[in-house]
Design a protein around this motif. Structure first.
Motif, PDB file in Angstrom:
ATOM      1  N   ILE A 286       0.846  -1.189   0.000  1.00  0.00           N
ATOM      2  CA  ILE A 286       0.000   0.000   0.000  1.00  0.00           C
ATOM      3  C   ILE A 286       0.883   1.241   0.000  1.00  0.00           C
ATOM      4  CG2 ILE A 286      -1.806   1.265   1.216  1.00  0.00           C
ATOM      5  CD1 ILE A 286      -2.679  -1.454   0.071  1.00  0.00           C
TER       6      ILE A 286
ATOM      7  N   ILE B 175      -3.335   6.081  -0.349  1.00  0.00           N
ATOM      8  CA  ILE B 175      -4.579   5.849   0.381  1.00  0.00           C
ATOM      9  C   ILE B 175      -5.557   6.981   0.089  1.00  0.00           C
ATOM     10  CG2 ILE B 175      -5.633   5.670   2.671  1.00  0.00           C
ATOM     11  CD1 ILE B 175      -3.027   4.440   3.666  1.00  0.00           C
TER      12      ILE B 175
ATOM     13  N   CYS C 136      -2.148   8.614   8.459  1.00  0.00           N
ATOM     14  CA  CYS C 136      -1.621   7.915   7.284  1.00  0.00           C
ATOM     15  C   CYS C 136      -0.500   8.727   6.639  1.00  0.00           C
ATOM     16  CB  CYS C 136      -2.734   7.642   6.280  1.00  0.00           C
ATOM     17  SG  CYS C 136      -3.918   6.374   6.806  1.00  0.00           S
TER      18      CYS C 136
ATOM     19  N   TYR D  77       2.441   7.636   3.895  1.00  0.00           N
ATOM     20  CA  TYR D  77       1.571   7.347   2.758  1.00  0.00           C
ATOM     21  C   TYR D  77       1.186   8.633   2.029  1.00  0.00           C
ATOM     22  CZ  TYR D  77       0.826   2.734   4.897  1.00  0.00           C
ATOM     23  OH  TYR D  77       0.999   1.485   5.430  1.00  0.00           O
TER      24      TYR D  77
ATOM     25  N   CYS E   6     -12.578  -1.240   9.098  1.00  0.00           N
ATOM     26  CA  CYS E   6     -11.336  -0.670   9.634  1.00  0.00           C
ATOM     27  C   CYS E   6     -11.743   0.468  10.563  1.00  0.00           C
ATOM     28  CB  CYS E   6     -10.458  -0.180   8.484  1.00  0.00           C
ATOM     29  SG  CYS E   6      -8.909   0.591   8.976  1.00  0.00           S
TER      30      CYS E   6
ATOM     31  N   ILE F 156      -4.957  -4.439   6.451  1.00  0.00           N
ATOM     32  CA  ILE F 156      -5.253  -3.507   7.544  1.00  0.00           C
ATOM     33  C   ILE F 156      -4.320  -3.748   8.727  1.00  0.00           C
ATOM     34  CG2 ILE F 156      -7.037  -2.601   9.075  1.00  0.00           C
ATOM     35  CD1 ILE F 156      -7.443  -2.049   6.071  1.00  0.00           C
TER      36      ILE F 156
ATOM     37  N   GLN G 152      -1.212  -4.645   8.522  1.00  0.00           N
ATOM     38  CA  GLN G 152       0.057  -4.010   8.162  1.00  0.00           C
ATOM     39  C   GLN G 152      -0.055  -2.490   8.215  1.00  0.00           C
ATOM     40  OE1 GLN G 152       2.998  -5.584   7.859  1.00  0.00           O
ATOM     41  NE2 GLN G 152       1.787  -7.379   8.467  1.00  0.00           N
ATOM     42  N   LEU G 153      -1.209  -1.960   7.804  1.00  0.00           N
ATOM     43  CA  LEU G 153      -1.445  -0.519   7.922  1.00  0.00           C
ATOM     44  C   LEU G 153      -1.344  -0.096   9.384  1.00  0.00           C
ATOM     45  CD1 LEU G 153      -2.492   2.272   6.823  1.00  0.00           C
ATOM     46  CD2 LEU G 153      -4.796   1.415   7.313  1.00  0.00           C
TER      47      LEU G 153
ATOM     48  N   LYS H 290       2.159   0.159  10.691  1.00  0.00           N
ATOM     49  CA  LYS H 290       2.857   1.375  10.272  1.00  0.00           C
ATOM     50  C   LYS H 290       2.347   2.603  11.010  1.00  0.00           C
ATOM     51  CE  LYS H 290       4.627   2.396   6.477  1.00  0.00           C
ATOM     52  NZ  LYS H 290       4.962   2.810   5.089  1.00  0.00           N
TER      53      LYS H 290
END
Length: 230
Positions: A3, A6, A22, A27, A140, A168, A170-171, A174
């Motif tokens: 990803i 976003i 984010c 991102y 999410c 999600i 892994q998101l 981060k």
């Protein structure tokens, strides 16, 4: 799939918070809303939050500028989602509005993009059915205020696949947030407990058990909650 970009749909309290964290994680973010005034307000909130961190020495001016530069406010849905790897919806909790939004997104977003809703109560399975990729649709659920709260609920709809859940997870990693995985049910996990607690507090006040102030104080000190239910 890695990803990188976003799209956040909604620039309100939850949407701008999601866009902020984010962007802080590196991102590239597009933040979409239906009117320029909502985008302006959302960007102003992000800037205010970052400047608060700057004053506390938690972030540098260069980092503030970089984060703001990674959030692109847009009005058109196609501009928000056309290059997105992950789309997170944070619009009002109105079923028809969400279904119409996801139907539109599904037609405009890349086929490989993952779809996620920040809903706290609406059926993930129902929203996923408004798309042609229900297996890539996942709940999410961030908590308010997003920059400060450390949890994301991951909600699996009837068709949600393991890969979407992993995206999600892994998101969240981060974003320095913890995750819990929840099978779809009314209230998911947190609100399944929170809403009845609030209701019971209201019933207790109605029955004359105590005052609003003492109920809140009881819960804050007795259960170590940061704030009372009322």
């Amino acid at each position: 799939m890695e990803i990188k970009k976003i799209a956040v749909l909604g620039a309100g309290q939850m949407g701008n918070g999601i866009a902020q964290v984010c962007a802080q994680a590196g991102y590239e973010v597009t933040m979409r809303d239906i009117a320029q005034k909502f985008l302006d307000s959302g960007m102003a909130t992000i800037k205010k939050n970052l400047e608060r961190g700057l004053k506390k020495g938690k972030i540098t001016q260069e980092e503030v500028d970089a984060v703001l530069g990674r959030v692109k406010p847009v009005l058109e849905m196609k501009d928000a989602v056309k290059d997105a790897d992950l789309i997170i919806e944070a619009i009002p909790e109105i079923v028809k509005l969400k279904l119409d939004t996801w139907n539109e997104v599904d037609k405009l977003a890349p086929q490989e993009a993952y779809l996620a809703s920040n809903t706290s109560s609406i059926s993930i399975t129902q929203m996923a059915a408004a798309t042609k990729r229900p297996e890539k649709f996942v709940g999410c659920h961030f908590f308010n205020p997003v920059p400060a709260m450390g949890l994301i609920e991951i909600i699996k709809g009837a068709a949600t696949n393991d890969e979407s859940v992993e995206v999600i997870k892994q998101l969240a990693k981060k974003l320095n947030k913890q995750t819990v995985i929840v099978n779809e049910a009314p209230g998911f996990a947190v609100n399944r407990l929170l809403v009845p607690a609030i209701n019971e507090a209201i019933f207790a006040i109605q029955e004359g058990v105590t005052t609003v102030e003492d109920m809140d104080l009881s819960i804050k000190l007795g259960l170590n909650w940061p704030m009372g239910p009322l």
